[in-house]
Every structure is written in C-alpha cells, then in structure tokens.
Design a protein around this motif. Structure first.
Motif, mmCIF file in Angstrom:
data_model
loop_
_atom_site.group_PDB
_atom_site.id
_atom_site.type_symbol
_atom_site.label_atom_id
_atom_site.label_comp_id
_atom_site.label_asym_id
_atom_site.label_seq_id
_atom_site.Cartn_x
_atom_site.Cartn_y
_atom_site.Cartn_z
ATOM 1 N N MET A 1 -6.565 2.969 -7.106
ATOM 2 C CA MET A 1 -6.800 4.152 -6.285
ATOM 3 C C MET A 1 -7.680 5.158 -7.021
ATOM 4 O O MET A 1 -7.575 5.302 -8.232
ATOM 5 N N SER B 1 1.463 3.774 -3.276
ATOM 6 C CA SER B 1 0.961 5.148 -3.109
ATOM 7 C C SER B 1 2.064 6.176 -3.321
ATOM 8 O O SER B 1 1.885 7.163 -4.039
ATOM 9 N N ASP C 1 0.832 -1.208 0.000
ATOM 10 C CA ASP C 1 0.000 0.000 0.000
ATOM 11 C C ASP C 1 0.865 1.256 0.000
ATOM 12 O O ASP C 1 0.695 2.148 -0.840
ATOM 13 N N SER D 1 -7.409 4.330 -1.561
ATOM 14 C CA SER D 1 -7.500 2.976 -2.111
ATOM 15 C C SER D 1 -8.961 2.601 -2.290
ATOM 16 O O SER D 1 -9.787 2.842 -1.407
#
Length: 164
Positions: free
Chosen positions: A138, A69, A65, A84
């Motif tokens: 996302m 990102s 994650d 997300s």
C-alpha cells in the motif's frame, strides 16, 4: 503503539449495517487488530462460494484487502489514508468448502513512510491447512511523520511561506 481508530467490535457493527460493498464481510468476525497485525475468522457459507461450492477467490481477495488495511491502521506508522498499489494471492488445493471454518491472519512485514508491505494467510481453522497466501503493498497518502521529521517539515513549510 497507536490505538486503533475503531475497535474490532465497532468495525463489525459498521460492516453489518453497511449497504456498500463492504457488507460482503458481514459474516467475517474480526478478532483482533493491534500493532499492525490482524486476526479474523469466518465459516464458509453459501454466499462465500462459487458454482463448484468452493470458497470464491473474489471473496478471499476482499477479505485479504480489508483485513490487511484495517490491520495496518494499528501499526506505529499506520493511518487510514492509503491505497493498494499491488496485491497478489496464491491459492492452494483443496479449497475451503461450505461449512469449513477459516482463519485469516494479517501481518505488517514492513511499515515504511510511503510504502508498506503486508502478508495475509488464510488457513483452515480445523486442519491448519494453508488455503491462500497473499501480499498486499500500500501507498500511504498522508504518512505520519516522526516528531523530528514533523518539526523539520513544519520549518520548511514556514520558510516556503515566509512565516517565520
């Protein structure tokens, strides 16, 4: 190409000082973040494992994650304002164990104006064996507009507010 908002070194300094959840990444070294892609590595330590002494899937999810990102923030359409909407990981056997060196690779597959799609791979750095593969989608809260679209958007806003 957009310049990252922070360098990998600055990001790691922040994570290592953090008292928030992102401190779990304190021993993950971010090697590079550019053009929507990222590379990181870490050595599996006791705090990264479950009761079986294997790399903990929850830790893997957090690493995937965060790296994806941060990676997307360096994409030409990237920004730091995203959430997300879907993330899935597939784990492969045998899992990493304490002392194993792990490489994490994040790639932006498609950077859209409202949804972006990324892939994350975790590999045993010494054997090249795939440990986990994930997809991270996302939603962009404030997508960056192209110059043409930004001009059109500004004109519409002015028209709506009668500020010609």
């Amino acid at each position: 190409m957009l310049k990252p908002r922070v360098t990998p070194t600055e990001l790691m300094q922040h994570v290592r000082k953090s008292k928030l959840f992102d401190r779990v990444l304190g021993k993950v070294n971010i090697i590079s973040l550019k053009n929507g892609d990222g590379l990181a590595e870490f050595t599996v330590q006791e705090e990264h494992t479950n009761r079986k002494g294997e790399l903990h899937p929850g830790f893997v999810c957090s690493v995937a994650d965060y790296l994806s990102s941060y990676s997307f923030s360096t994409h030409e359409l990237g920004n730091n304002y995203h959430v997300s909407v879907d993330m899935q990981l597939t784990f492969y056997k045998p899992p990493a164990r304490m002392g194993d060196e792990v490489e994490v690779i994040s790639k932006t597959l498609h950077g859209g104006h409202s949804i972006t799609f990324l892939e994350v791979l975790l590999k045993n750095k010494n054997t090249g064996q795939l440990l986990a593969k994930g997809n991270h989608n996302m939603y962009l809260l404030h997508p960056q507009l192209s110059k043409k679209n930004a001009t059109e958007h500004a004109q519409k806003v002015l028209e709506q507010h009668e500020c010609k």
